[in-house]
Motif scaffolding. Structure first.
Motif, short mmCIF file in Angstrom:
data_model
loop_
_atom_site.label_atom_id
_atom_site.label_comp_id
_atom_site.label_asym_id
_atom_site.label_seq_id
_atom_site.Cartn_x
_atom_site.Cartn_y
_atom_site.Cartn_z
N ARG A 70 -22.09 -13.26 105.03
CA ARG A 70 -23.43 -12.65 105.06
C ARG A 70 -23.95 -12.45 103.64
O ARG A 70 -25.12 -12.72 103.35
N LEU A 71 -23.09 -11.98 102.75
CA LEU A 71 -23.49 -11.81 101.35
C LEU A 71 -23.88 -13.15 100.73
O LEU A 71 -24.90 -13.25 100.04
N LYS A 72 -23.08 -14.18 100.99
CA LYS A 72 -23.37 -15.51 100.44
C LYS A 72 -24.71 -16.03 100.96
O LYS A 72 -25.50 -16.60 100.20
N ALA A 73 -24.98 -15.80 102.24
CA ALA A 73 -26.26 -16.24 102.82
C ALA A 73 -27.43 -15.49 102.18
O ALA A 73 -28.47 -16.09 101.88
N LEU A 74 -27.26 -14.20 101.97
CA LEU A 74 -28.33 -13.42 101.34
C LEU A 74 -28.56 -13.83 99.89
O LEU A 74 -29.70 -13.89 99.43
N ILE A 75 -27.48 -14.09 99.17
CA ILE A 75 -27.61 -14.52 97.78
C ILE A 75 -28.34 -15.86 97.71
O ILE A 75 -29.09 -16.11 96.77
N GLY A 76 -28.17 -16.70 98.71
CA GLY A 76 -28.80 -18.01 98.74
C GLY A 76 -30.29 -18.01 99.04
O GLY A 76 -30.94 -19.04 98.91
N HIS A 77 -30.83 -16.88 99.45
CA HIS A 77 -32.27 -16.82 99.74
C HIS A 77 -33.09 -17.08 98.47
O HIS A 77 -32.71 -16.67 97.38
N GLU A 78 -34.22 -17.71 98.66
CA GLU A 78 -35.13 -17.97 97.54
C GLU A 78 -35.93 -16.72 97.18
O GLU A 78 -36.16 -16.44 96.01
N GLU A 79 -36.39 -16.00 98.21
CA GLU A 79 -37.25 -14.85 97.97
C GLU A 79 -36.79 -13.67 98.82
O GLU A 79 -36.22 -13.85 99.90
N TYR A 80 -37.07 -12.49 98.34
CA TYR A 80 -36.78 -11.26 99.06
C TYR A 80 -38.09 -10.48 99.12
O TYR A 80 -38.69 -10.19 98.09
N HIS A 81 -38.53 -10.15 100.33
CA HIS A 81 -39.82 -9.50 100.49
C HIS A 81 -39.65 -8.03 100.80
O HIS A 81 -38.80 -7.64 101.60
N ALA A 82 -40.45 -7.21 100.16
CA ALA A 82 -40.50 -5.78 100.42
C ALA A 82 -41.89 -5.28 100.06
O ALA A 82 -42.53 -5.79 99.14
N THR A 83 -42.34 -4.32 100.81
CA THR A 83 -43.65 -3.73 100.51
C THR A 83 -43.46 -2.50 99.65
O THR A 83 -42.44 -1.81 99.73
N GLY A 84 -44.44 -2.22 98.83
CA GLY A 84 -44.44 -1.01 98.04
C GLY A 84 -43.75 -1.12 96.69
O GLY A 84 -43.71 -0.14 95.96
#
Length: 119
Positions: A70-84
């Motif tokens: 799960r950590l490896k998959a998250l690290i592989g993301h291109e972008e991380y979206h959050a509001t605020g």
């Protein structure tokens, strides 16, 4: 993957994630009250909150291998979206940094017992 003399403790990992989530919310509120000069602190704690929320699924914390995947998959993301958040680039940098920190902890199976506010 880890120290064989120390078994993986999914409950301890979930407790650590929940504790870090609570701490990040408190730190965000404190940074928000400090205003403009604390924007980086706010983004940093928002990133920690995002990571802890993303990793709290009980199906991935029970065993070390799914947690690492799960950590490896998250690290592989291109972008991380959050509001605020104040600065998206800075927020994404902090998310990646925190993911790498947790990945090192998961690989070594060490550090999840530390429940202090500041780490």
């Amino acid at each position: 993957m880890s120290n064989p003399s120390k078994p993986w403790d999914g409950a301890l990992v979930r407790k650590w994630l929940a504790r870090r989530l609570d701490v990040s919310k408190l730190d965000q509120a404190a940074a928000d009250r400090r205003g403009y000069e604390a924007r980086d602190d706010y983004d940093k704690t928002a990133a920690e909150e995002w990571v802890c929320r993303a990793l709290q699924a009980p199906d991935c914390t029970e065993e070390q291998t799914p947690f690492a995947q799960r950590l490896k998959a998250l690290i592989g993301h291109e972008e991380y979206h959050a509001t605020g958040v104040y600065d998206d680039v800075r927020f994404e940098r902090h998310v990646r940094s925190h993911l790498r920190k947790v990945a090192k902890m998961a690989k070594a199976n060490d550090g999840f017992e530390k429940m202090l506010h500041h780490q």
